[in-house]
Design an enzyme around this catalytic site. Sequence first.
Site, PDB file in Angstrom:
ATOM      1  CE  LYS A  33     -11.532  -0.592  -0.748  1.00 35.10           C
ATOM      2  NZ  LYS A  33     -11.405   0.017  -2.065  1.00 35.10           N
ATOM      3  N   GLY A  80      -4.607   4.677 -12.200  1.00 31.49           N
ATOM      4  CA  GLY A  80      -5.441   5.023 -11.048  1.00 31.49           C
ATOM      5  C   GLY A  80      -4.756   5.764  -9.915  1.00 31.49           C
ATOM      6  CB  ALA A 130     -19.581  -3.024 -13.734  1.00 32.74           C
ATOM      7  N   GLY A 131     -18.764  -5.640 -11.716  1.00 30.90           N
ATOM      8  CA  GLY A 131     -19.289  -6.490 -10.638  1.00 30.90           C
ATOM      9  C   GLY A 131     -18.390  -6.555  -9.412  1.00 30.90           C
ATOM     10  N   GLY A 132     -17.175  -5.982  -9.479  1.00 28.60           N
ATOM     11  CA  GLY A 132     -16.263  -5.997  -8.326  1.00 28.60           C
ATOM     12  C   GLY A 132     -16.511  -4.779  -7.440  1.00 28.60           C
ATOM     13  CB  SER A 192      -0.921   0.013   1.223  1.00 23.59           C
ATOM     14  OG  SER A 192      -1.598   1.258   1.261  1.00 23.59           O
ATOM     15  CG  ASN A 240     -12.489   4.273   1.054  1.00 23.01           C
ATOM     16  OD1 ASN A 240     -13.245   4.980   1.727  1.00 23.01           O
ATOM     17  ND2 ASN A 240     -11.753   4.763   0.083  1.00 23.01           N
ATOM     18  CG  ASP A 296     -12.740   3.346  -3.107  1.00 25.50           C
ATOM     19  OD1 ASP A 296     -11.654   3.907  -2.850  1.00 25.50           O
ATOM     20  OD2 ASP A 296     -12.990   2.171  -2.780  1.00 25.50           O
ATOM     21  CE1 TYR A 332      -1.818   1.808  -5.688  1.00 27.24           C
ATOM     22  CE2 TYR A 332      -4.133   2.028  -6.265  1.00 27.24           C
ATOM     23  CZ  TYR A 332      -3.149   1.693  -5.357  1.00 27.24           C
ATOM     24  OH  TYR A 332      -3.508   1.226  -4.116  1.00 27.24           O
TER      25      TYR A 332
HETATM   26  P1  NAP Z   1     -12.680  -7.235  -6.689  1.00 29.94           P
HETATM   27  O1  NAP Z   1     -13.852  -6.798  -5.893  1.00 29.94           O
HETATM   28  O2  NAP Z   1     -12.016  -8.520  -6.357  1.00 29.94           O
HETATM   29  O3  NAP Z   1     -13.149  -7.274  -8.228  1.00 29.94           O
HETATM   30  C1  NAP Z   1     -12.294  -7.767  -9.231  1.00 29.94           C
HETATM   31  C2  NAP Z   1     -12.939  -7.545 -10.592  1.00 29.94           C
HETATM   32  O4  NAP Z   1     -11.999  -7.962 -11.583  1.00 29.94           O
HETATM   33  C3  NAP Z   1     -14.220  -8.366 -10.787  1.00 29.94           C
HETATM   34  O5  NAP Z   1     -15.111  -7.644 -11.589  1.00 29.94           O
HETATM   35  C4  NAP Z   1     -13.682  -9.598 -11.540  1.00 29.94           C
HETATM   36  O6  NAP Z   1     -14.649 -10.244 -12.347  1.00 29.94           O
HETATM   37  C5  NAP Z   1     -12.647  -8.932 -12.434  1.00 29.94           C
HETATM   38  N1  NAP Z   1     -11.638  -9.854 -12.946  1.00 29.94           N
HETATM   39  C6  NAP Z   1     -10.658 -10.470 -12.245  1.00 29.94           C
HETATM   40  N2  NAP Z   1      -9.934 -11.242 -13.070  1.00 29.94           N
HETATM   41  C7  NAP Z   1     -10.474 -11.110 -14.318  1.00 29.94           C
HETATM   42  C8  NAP Z   1     -10.167 -11.661 -15.583  1.00 29.94           C
HETATM   43  N3  NAP Z   1      -9.147 -12.506 -15.761  1.00 29.94           N
HETATM   44  N4  NAP Z   1     -10.943 -11.314 -16.643  1.00 29.94           N
HETATM   45  C9  NAP Z   1     -11.982 -10.442 -16.492  1.00 29.94           C
HETATM   46  N5  NAP Z   1     -12.327  -9.887 -15.302  1.00 29.94           N
HETATM   47  C10 NAP Z   1     -11.569 -10.225 -14.229  1.00 29.94           C
HETATM   48  O7  NAP Z   1     -11.508  -6.137  -6.629  1.00 29.94           O
HETATM   49  P2  NAP Z   1     -11.663  -4.537  -6.500  1.00 29.94           P
HETATM   50  O8  NAP Z   1     -11.535  -4.137  -5.076  1.00 29.94           O
HETATM   51  O9  NAP Z   1     -12.867  -4.103  -7.265  1.00 29.94           O
HETATM   52  O10 NAP Z   1     -10.336  -4.051  -7.245  1.00 29.94           O
HETATM   53  C11 NAP Z   1     -10.242  -4.129  -8.658  1.00 29.94           C
HETATM   54  C12 NAP Z   1      -9.113  -3.225  -9.126  1.00 29.94           C
HETATM   55  O11 NAP Z   1      -9.404  -1.866  -8.810  1.00 29.94           O
HETATM   56  C13 NAP Z   1      -7.783  -3.564  -8.452  1.00 29.94           C
HETATM   57  O12 NAP Z   1      -6.816  -3.704  -9.440  1.00 29.94           O
HETATM   58  C14 NAP Z   1      -7.484  -2.367  -7.575  1.00 29.94           C
HETATM   59  O13 NAP Z   1      -6.102  -2.046  -7.558  1.00 29.94           O
HETATM   60  C15 NAP Z   1      -8.259  -1.253  -8.257  1.00 29.94           C
HETATM   61  N6  NAP Z   1      -8.648  -0.193  -7.303  1.00 29.94           N
HETATM   62  C16 NAP Z   1      -8.041   1.014  -7.399  1.00 29.94           C
HETATM   63  C17 NAP Z   1      -8.386   2.039  -6.530  1.00 29.94           C
HETATM   64  C18 NAP Z   1      -7.707   3.372  -6.665  1.00 29.94           C
HETATM   65  O14 NAP Z   1      -7.803   4.188  -5.752  1.00 29.94           O
HETATM   66  N7  NAP Z   1      -7.048   3.625  -7.760  1.00 29.94           N
HETATM   67  C19 NAP Z   1      -9.358   1.844  -5.542  1.00 29.94           C
HETATM   68  C20 NAP Z   1      -9.971   0.582  -5.464  1.00 29.94           C
HETATM   69  C21 NAP Z   1      -9.591  -0.436  -6.349  1.00 29.94           C
HETATM   70  P3  NAP Z   1     -15.579 -11.448 -11.755  1.00 29.94           P
HETATM   71  O15 NAP Z   1     -16.683 -10.765 -10.985  1.00 29.94           O
HETATM   72  O16 NAP Z   1     -16.049 -12.173 -12.944  1.00 29.94           O
HETATM   73  O17 NAP Z   1     -14.684 -12.273 -10.874  1.00 29.94           O
END
Ligand code: NAP
Length: 298
Positions: free
Chosen positions: A87, A269, A150-152, A36, A108, A124, A248
Site C-alpha cells: 500500500k 472487520g 494506530a501506528g500501522g 484474500s 488500496n 479503507d 476478519y
Molecule cells: P501493519 O501496517 O503491519 O501494522 C500492524 C500493527 O499491528 C502495528 O501497529 C503493530 O505495532 C501492531 N502489532 C503487531 N503485532 C503486535 C503485538 N504483538 N502487540 C501489539 N501490537 C502489535 O498492518 P496493517 O496493514 O495495518 O494491518 C493490521 C490489521 O488490520 C491486519 O490484521 C489486517 O487484516 C487488518 N485490516 C483489515 C482491513 C479490512 O478491510 N477489514 C483493511 C486493512 C487492514 P508496531 O508498530 O509496534 O509494530
Amino acid sequence: MKEVFTIADLRDWPKVTADCAIPLRLAVIGDPVAHSKSPAMHNAALAALGISARYTRLHIKPDELSECLSLLPKAGFIGINCTIPHKTAVLTHVTRADVFAQRAGGVNTVTVESDGTLTGTSTDGPGFARAIRETFGADLSTFRVMILGAGGGAGRAVAMQCASAGCPSLMLINRSLEKLIPLLDDLAAFYPAKNIASGDFDPIFLRAGLGMSDLIVNCTALGMKSEDRSPIPAELLGKHHRLYDTIYVAHRTPFLRAGDAAGAPGENGLSMLLHQGALSFERWFHCEPPIEAMRAAL
Ligand code: NAP
C-alpha cells in the site's frame, strides 16, 4: 483456472489467460495474497451486473511491484487492489493519488485511466466509516474513539477517517511509540490537538483511553491466529464500550472475546472489507455496486 498468478504470468497475460471465458481485468496484489477474499466479493458483483471482466489474485513481491504496475495497462487491466506489503509503496508509483490516499499514507485501489496512467485512492477509511454505521447504527462522528495499533497502515487510515469525520476525541495506542510520530504530525494539520492523546499498551494509557472512549478499534495484527492474546484485557473493558476488530477471520477474535466477557458488543472487520471493496468497485465502474451480492459472496 489458476487461483493465484505471478509476475511471470503478467508478462504474458493474453497467452496465460487465453483459456478464461471472461477476461481477467482486475486483481488484488499482495505478498502473500492466496488468503484474500476480494476475488469472491468482486466476481459476485461483476456477475450480478453482467460485466465482461473477472477479478483474480496476483502474488507480487516487493521488488516486482514497479514492473507489475507498468504491465497493467498493456495487459488490459481496469484496476487493482493492493494489500500487505504494497500500500505505501504504490503511493509513490501512481501518477495521481487523491486526498484519501494522501491521508491514509497508502493506496488500496489503483485505476488504469483511459490514457494508460495509474491513479490511486484509499477506500479503507471511508469503508471503515460505512462499516461502523452499519454495525452500530450511528455515525462515526458521534463516537469518541480509541485505536489499538494506530501506528500501522490500517490504524493510520482509521485515525485519519475519525479525524476527518470530526470524532469528539481520539486516543492512539501503539506498541512502538515512535511509529505514532508521523501520524500525530499529519493529524496536527487539521485536527485539534486538545482532542487527541496517545500512548503505548501500558495499562495507565489503556485505562485513560478507555475512560475517554466509546468505540475501541483493533488495528493490530493480534488476533490473526486463534492462539493470540487480546490486545486489551477483558477486565479493563465495560458494557458501554463498542468494539470493532478490523481483522476478519473465521474464529471470534481474542479482542472480541474479551468484549464478550465484559458484555461489550463487537464485530469483526468483514463489513470494512465489504465496504472498502464496494467503494473500489464504484471507483472503477462509476456505478452503484451490488452490495448484497458482494456481502453474500463474502
Ligand atoms: P501493519 O501496517 O503491519 O501494522 C500492524 C500493527 O499491528 C502495528 O501497529 C503493530 O505495532 C501492531 N502489532 C503487531 N503485532 C503486535 C503485538 N504483538 N502487540 C501489539 N501490537 C502489535 O498492518 P496493517 O496493514 O495495518 O494491518 C493490521 C490489521 O488490520 C491486519 O490484521 C489486517 O487484516 C487488518 N485490516 C483489515 C482491513 C479490512 O478491510 N477489514 C483493511 C486493512 C487492514 P508496531 O508498530 O509496534 O509494530
